[in-house]
Write an enzyme that holds these catalytic residues in place. Structure first.
Site, PDB file in Angstrom:
ATOM      1  N   GLY A 270       5.474  -7.985   1.339  1.00 66.30           N
ATOM      2  CA  GLY A 270       6.071  -9.098   2.071  1.00 66.30           C
ATOM      3  C   GLY A 270       5.073 -10.211   2.352  1.00 66.30           C
ATOM      4  N   HIS A 271       3.882  -9.833   2.824  1.00 64.92           N
ATOM      5  CA  HIS A 271       2.995 -10.868   3.345  1.00 64.92           C
ATOM      6  C   HIS A 271       2.170 -11.560   2.281  1.00 64.92           C
ATOM      7  CE1 HIS A 271      -1.088  -8.917   3.407  1.00 64.92           C
ATOM      8  NE2 HIS A 271      -0.341  -7.870   3.204  1.00 64.92           N
TER       9      HIS A 271
ATOM     10  N   CYS B 111     -10.719  -6.229   1.796  1.00 64.86           N
ATOM     11  CA  CYS B 111     -10.954  -4.877   2.291  1.00 64.86           C
ATOM     12  C   CYS B 111     -12.418  -4.477   2.185  1.00 64.86           C
ATOM     13  CB  CYS B 111     -10.121  -3.874   1.507  1.00 64.86           C
ATOM     14  SG  CYS B 111      -8.379  -4.130   1.731  1.00 64.86           S
TER      15      CYS B 111
ATOM     16  N   THR C 230       0.850  -1.199   0.000  1.00 61.92           N
ATOM     17  CA  THR C 230       0.000   0.000   0.000  1.00 61.92           C
ATOM     18  C   THR C 230       0.880   1.243   0.000  1.00 61.92           C
ATOM     19  OG1 THR C 230      -1.910  -1.039   1.037  1.00 61.92           O
ATOM     20  CG2 THR C 230      -1.660   1.329   1.359  1.00 61.92           C
TER      21      THR C 230
END
Lengths: 375, 425, 138
Positions: free
Chosen positions: B224-225, B349, B96
Site C-alpha cells: 500500500g505505502h 532497512c 513483507t
C-alpha cells in the site's frame, strides 16, 4: 428508519476521535520509520510514542512490545514463535489460538471458567515443554479467566503462559507481571483504535522467533514497514484505556438493566456465565428455541446490531463453540447471541433493544402455546 | 480532489511533504522507502474510520455489510490494476507479509515433492530472509546473480530450473536501483517448466503496466505505502487457474479464504483500493512527467560533476528512481551535507549498518564506489523546482566534500587508489 | 540518529582542511582507513624545531562523524608537542563530539591518524618513538 444501534463492540468498536485524529496526522507523515533522514526520524518517533502508551496500558516496558498487523497475528506469533512443541489452550479460546496449530484443550466449567485442576493434571501427564494459552476475558461471554493462577501452575511445570488480552484491554486493568504472563496479545480495534494493528507483549528473557522475516523491524521479531497510522491510532486508543476502564461501572449498569428487562419480558432467558466474574459490557444470552441467526436478523431489521457466536469466520453461522464448551445443551448453544456495549452506548439504546425484543419474546411465547397441544 | 469529500482538519495542521525552498522543510526524495499518502486516498478512507466502522466479517448486521462491500470494492480495484480477478486478491498487512506468505506458503506446501526454489541476490531483504528460513527447514535455494545492469540473465535462470523446482521468486522492480526485470520472459520460462512464478511487485504496482495473465505471474506481492496508499496494508495475488496452492502463515478466523486470518482493516483496504484506482488512471501521464524530471536531475548532476555513475540499467528502469555513485565522496557524509534533501544511501532497512549496499555489490560495483552512492526517489508530488534545488544542493555538497577528500586528491595527482595498501579496520 | 551541535559545526565549518608538502622533512603524513570500508583520513603535521606542532591539515573521505573527528583532531594538536599530541585518546574526541555509539570507530580512526602522522615525522627524522608514549598508546 431510526438511527441504528450498535451493540457489537466485541466484534469491533467505533474508533475514538482521538485515535482517528492520531491516524490522520500520521497519514500525513511521509517517512519510513527505518529511514535515517528527518522524515524517517519523525515517523520513528510516532511509532515509539505509541509503543510507550501500549506498554503502559499492559504494565510492560516499551522494549517488550512488538507491533503486529492484528490480534490474530499476535496470537499466531506467540504460538508459532515460542517454539514450544505443545499447545494447551482453554476450550473457549479464540480461533486465532485454537487454529494457530494443533491445540490440546483444557475444559471450562458451566460458567465458562478454566478448570485449573484439569490444567495441572494435563501438564503433569505430559512433560513436553508447553505453551499454555488462557484469555483474560472471553469474546463471547465476557467471562474473566483466572490467568494469574493458570500462570503459576504453568510456571511450576516449566510451561510458558500466553494471555490473549484482546477483549480485556481498555476494559480491565492489565499488568503483565501481576498476571504472570510470558506473552500477551492485544488488538487495537477492540478498544477504539484502528483495524490492522495489534501487539504482542513479550516478557524479558522469553525467546521468540519471527513469523514474518525481512527488514529486521521490531527488533527482528516482526518484519515489515510499520503501519504508521495504525500504530499511532493504536497508541492513542491505548492512551485512553483508563477512560474505558472508568466507564465500566456505567456499562455494568446498562448491561444489568438490559438483562433484567429481558428477564421481565419472559421466556427462560439464559445468561451465559452469569455467576462468573464478567466484563461489564458483555452479555451472552439465549432464548432456547429461537435460533440465534433468526434473532440476529430480526434485531438487525429493527436497526440493532448484535452478533451470534464470534464474528470471525466470514459469516458462517454455527453453534457457538464457547457455549458448547460450557456444557450448554445444543438448543441453548444454537440460540446464544452476544450483546456487547461500549463507550457510545447510551440508556436510550437499551430502551430500543428492549422495545425490539418485546415482539420477539411474544412471538416465542405464542409459538410455545401453539406447540403445546401437539407435544 | 473529490468535491463531495471533506478534507480533514488534521491534515491542514501537518507539514507539507511537497517541500519548499526553506531549510525547515526538506524536500522528500525517498519515494522508494515510502510514498506520501495521496490526499484523495485519505479522503476515501475517512468515512471508514468514523461512521462506517463495522467489522467486515460481521455478516449479520448492516454495519458489517457496509464494511464488507467497501472491502470487496477495494479488492476489485486492486485486481484491476494487475488485470486479475478479484477472487485472486488476498489482503495482508503489507508486502513483507505477502512475500513471506507467498514464498514460505508455496514451499511449505510443495516441499515434500519439490523442495527447490530460485531467487535473486538483489531481492528485498524479506524475500532473502524467507528463503534463508526455508533453507533451515530443508529447502534448497538457488540465489541467482544479476548482470552488471541489475537484470537477471534468462539463460542462467533457465539453466537453474530443475525437476525439483517449485518456485521462482524474482522481483518486478528493485527497490534500490529501480530496474525492471523481464517479467513476461521469466513468466514464460516458468510456465513452460511448470514452476510457480512469484514476483515482489511492491515497487512496480502503479509505476509500470502489469498483467498477471500476459506475464504468466502466479503470485504477486503488492504494498500500500509504495503506491501512495497507507502503511499497514498490502495484498498478495494468488492465481486461481491453474490454482496455486499454499499454506497459510496466520491461522484463526479463516478470513481471506483461509489464507490469511485476522480482521481486515476496512479503511486501509479502501485506501489501497483507491490508491490502485488512481494509479491505474494516472500511471501513463505520471511516468512521462517523472521521466522528464529524472532526465533533468541526471543531466544537472552529470553536467556539473565528473566521475558520477548511474547504478543499474537506465532504460529498463522505473522513471522515479536514480541511484548514483559520486566517486570519492562517502554517501553518509554527503547525506549530511544535503540535509535539505531526504534521500537514502542504500536501502532504508540497512542504512544503519556500515556494510555497503548488497544490491550494488551484486552489480559488481566496487566497494569503494558502493560507499559513495545515493538513491534519489521521486514521484507524484515532486516538482521541477524540487529537482532543481536537489541538483544545486548535491552539486555544491559534492564539490565541497571532494575538495576535502584525500581520495579525490590522489585521483587528481594521478595516484591509483588500488595501488595503495590499505589497512583493514 | 541525532548529532551534537559541536559535531555539526565541525562538519559544516571544518578546521584545517588542506594539504602540506609531503616532501618537506618537517612534515609528517598519516593515511589511515580504507576506501572499501567507507572512511579514509589523511592527517598531516608540520613540526617545529622545538618539537611543537606548528600546523596541521587534514582531508577525509567518510561520514560526518569522521570529518568532524579529524577536524577536531587537527584543532587539538596544533600548538602541542608531538609527545603531548600522542596522548590524545579517541574517547576524548568521542566525548567532545558526543558521538553516537555506532560512530565511535570514527574517533578511533582520528587517533590512529594522529599517531600515524607522528610516526611518519619521526621516521623521516630518524627518531625512534618515545618509549613512554608508545606504551601509553597501547
Amino acid at each position: 428508519m431510526p438511527m441504528p444501534v450498535y451493540m457489537d463492540y466485541n466484534a469491533t468498536a467505533p474508533m475514538r476521535p482521538e485515535a482517528i485524529e492520531a491516524m490522520l496526522s500520521a497519514s500525513n507523515v511521509v517517512g519510513n520509520p527505518s529511514s535515517v533522514h528527518r522524515f524517517g526520524r519523525l515517523a520513528r518517533r510516532l511509532v515509539e510514542d505509541a509503543r510507550d502508551k501500549v506498554a503502559a496500558m499492559a504494565g510492560a516496558t516499551a522494549a517488550q512490545v512488538v507491533f503486529t498487523g492484528s490480534g490474530t497475528e499476535a496470537n499466531n506469533l506467540a504460538i508459532l514463535g515460542s517454539g514450544r512443541p505443545r499447545l494447551l489452550a482453554s476450550a473457549v479460546e479464540h480461533d486465532s489460538v485454537l487454529k494457530a496449530r494443533g491445540a490440546e484443550t483444557v475444559p471450562v466449567d458451566r460458567q465458562g471458567r478454566l478448570d485449573l485442576a484439569a490444567l495441572e493434571a494435563s501438564l503433569r501427564r505430559d512433560g513436553r515443554p508447553a505453551l499454555v494459552a488462557v484469555m483474560l476475558a472471553n469474546n463471547e461471554t465476557g467471562v474473566i479467566q483466572p490467568v494469574a493462577e493458570a500462570a503459576r501452575i504453568a510456571h511450576a511445570h516449566g510451561a510458558l503462559l500466553l494471555c490473549d488480552a484482546v477483549q480485556a484491554a481498555g476494559r480491565l486493568p492489565i499488568d503483565l507481571r501481576a498476571l504472570g504472563a510470558d506473552l500477551l496479545s492485544l488488538s487495537a480495534h477492540k478498544l477504539g483504535g484502528p483495524k490492522g494493528a495489534g501487539a504482542l507483549v513479550v516478557a524479558d528473557q522469553v525467546p521468540l522467533s519471527a513469523l514474518l522475516t525481512g527488514g529486521g523491524q521490531e527488533r527482528g521479531r516482526r518484519a515489515g514497514t510499520e503501519n504508521l497510522a495504525g500504530i499511532a491510532g493504536f497508541g492513542a486508543a491505548a492512551g485512553l484505556a483508563d477512560r474505558g476502564i472508568a466507564d465500566q461501572p456505567r456499562l455494568a449498569r446498562l448491561r444489568d438493566r438490559l438483562e433484567a428487562g429481558l428477564a421481565r419480558l419472559g421466556g427462560d432467558i439464559a445468561v451465559l456465565g452469569r455467576d462468573a466474574a464478567r466484563l461489564a459490557n458483555t452479555s451472552a444470552i439465549a432464548l432456547p428455541g429461537l435460533a440465534a441467526e433468526r434473532l440476529v436478523i430480526a434485531l438487525d431489521l429493527a436497526g440493532i446490531a448484535v452478533s451470534a457466536g464470534a464474528a470471525c469466520s466470514s459469516g458462517k453461522l454455527r453453534p457457538s463453540t464457547v457455549a458448547t464448551a460450557m456444557g450448554l445443551d445444543p438448543a441453548t448453544a444454537a440460540a446464544a447471541i452476544r450483546i456487547s456495549l461500549g463507550w457510545q452506548t447510551a440508556d436510550t439504546d437499551i430502551d430500543r433493544f428492549l422495545e425490539a425484543w418485546t415482539p420477539l419474546a411474544l412471538k416465542r411465547a405464542h409459538a410455545d402455546m401453539k406447540a403445546e397441544p401437539a407435544a | 480532489m473529490n468535491a463531495n469529500s471533506k478534507p480533514s482538519e488534521a491534515m491542514n495542521s501537518t507539514t507539507d511533504f511537497r517541500g519548499k525552498n526553506a531549510p525547515a522543510e526538506p524536500i522528500y526524495l525517498d519515494y522508494q522507502a515510502t510514498t506520501p499518502t495521496d490526499p484523495r486516498v485519505v479522503d476515501a478512507m475517512l468515512p471508514y474510520f468514523t461512521q462506517k466502522f463495522g467489522n467486515p466479517h460481521s455478516r449479520n448486521h448492516a454495519h458489517g455489510w457496509d464494511a464488507e462491500a467497501a472491502v470487496e470494492n477495494a479488492r476489485r480495484q486492486v485486481a484491476s490494476i494487475i488485470k486479475a480477478d478479484e477472487r485472486e486478491v488476498v489482503f495482508t498487512s503489507g508486502a513483507t507479509e505477502s512475500n513471506n506468505l507467498a514464498i514460505k506458503g508455496v514451499m511449505r506446501f510443495h516441499k515434500d515433492r519439490r523442495n527447490h526454489m530460485i531467487t535473486l541476490v538483489t531481492e528485498h531483504k524479506c524475500v532473502l530472509d524467507s528463503a534463508r528460513h526455508l533453507e533451515m527447514e530443508g529447502v534448497d535455494v538457488t540465489y541467482l546473480p544479476v548482470q552488471q545492469n541489475g537484470l537477471v540473465d534468462l539463460a542462467v535462470l533457465k539453466a537453474a530450473i530443475t525437476d525439483k523446482t517449485a518456485l521462482v521468486s524474482i522481483m518486478a522492480v528493485n527497490n534500490e536501483i529501480g530496474v525492471i526485470q523481464p517479467l513476461a520472459e521469466i513468466g514464460k520460462i516458468c510456465r513452460e517448466r511448470g514452476v510457480h512464478f512469484h514476483t515482489d511487485a511492491a515497487q512496480a504496482v502503479g509505476k509500470i503496466p502489469l498483467d498477471v495473465n500476459a506475464m504468466n505471474i502466479d503470485l504477486m506481492s503488492i504494498s500500500g505505502h509504495k503506491v501512495y496508499g497507507p502503511k499497514g496494508i498490502g495484498a498478495l495475488y494468488v492465481r486461481r487457474k491453474p490454482r496455486v496452492r499454499l499454506e497459510a502463515l496466520i491461522h484463526g478466523g479463516g478470513q481471506e479464504r483461509g489464507l490469511r486470518s485476522g480482521t481486515l482493516p476496512t479503511p486501509l483496504c479502501v485506501g489501497l483500493g483507491e490508491a490502485c484506482a488512481i494509479a491505474e488512471r494516472e500511471m501513463a501521464a505520471e511516468a512521462e512527467r517523472l521521466r522528464y524530471l529524472r532526465d533533468r536531475l541526471l543531466k544537472g548532476i552529470s553536467d556539473a560533476l565528473p566521475e558520477t555513475y548511474v547504478n543499474g540499467d537506465l532504460e529498463q528502469r522505473i522513471p522515479g528512481n536514480l541511484n548514483i555513485s559520486f566517486a570519492y565522496v562517502e554517501g553518509e557524509g554527503l547525506m549530511m551535507g544535503i540535509k535539505n534533501l531526504a534521500v537514502s544511501s542504500g536501502s532504508a532497512c540497512t542504512s544503519a549498518s556500515r556494510e555497503p549496499s548488497y544490491v550494488l555489490r551484486a552489480l559488481g560495483v566496487e566497494e569503494e564506489l558502493a560507499h559513495t552512492s545515493l538513491r534519489f526517489g521521486f514521484g507524484r508530488f515532486t516538482t521541477e523546482q524540487d529537482i532543481d534545488i536537489a541538483v544545486e544542493n548535491v552539486v555544491s555538497a559534492v564539490r565541497r566534500l571532494r575538495s576535502m577528500s584525500p581520495l579525490w586528491e590522489m585521483a587528481q595527482e594521478g595516484i591509483d587508489i588500488k595501488s595503495i595498501k590499505w589497512a583493514e579496520h | 540518529m541525532t548529532y551534537s551541535a559541536k559535531l555539526i559545526d565541525h562538519y559544516e565549518n571544518p578546521r584545517n582542511v588542506g594539504a602540506l608538502d609531503k616532501g618537506d622533512p618537517t612534515v609528517g603524513t598519516g593515511l589511515v582507513g580504507a576506501p572499501a570500508c567507507g572512511d579514509v583520513m589523511k592527517l598531516q603535521i608540520k613540526v617545529g624545531r622545538d618539537g611543537v606542532i606548528e600546523d596541521a591539515k587534514f582531508k577525509t573521505f567518510g561520514c560526518g562523524s569522521a570529518i568532524a573527528s579529524s577536524s577536531l583532531a587537527t584543532e587539538w594538536i596544533k600548538g602541542k608537542s608531538i609527545d603531548e599530541a600522542e596522548t590524545i585518546k579517541n574517547t576524548d574526541i568521542a566525548q567532545q563530539l558526543s558521538l553516537p555509539p555506532v560512530k565511535i570507530h570514527c574517533s578511533v580512526l582520528a587517533e590512529d591518524a594522529i599517531k600515524a602522522a607522528i610516526r611518519d615525522y619521526r621516521e623521516k627524522n630518524g627518531q625512534a618513538a618515545a618509549p613512554a608514549a608508545e606504551a601509553a598508546a597501547r
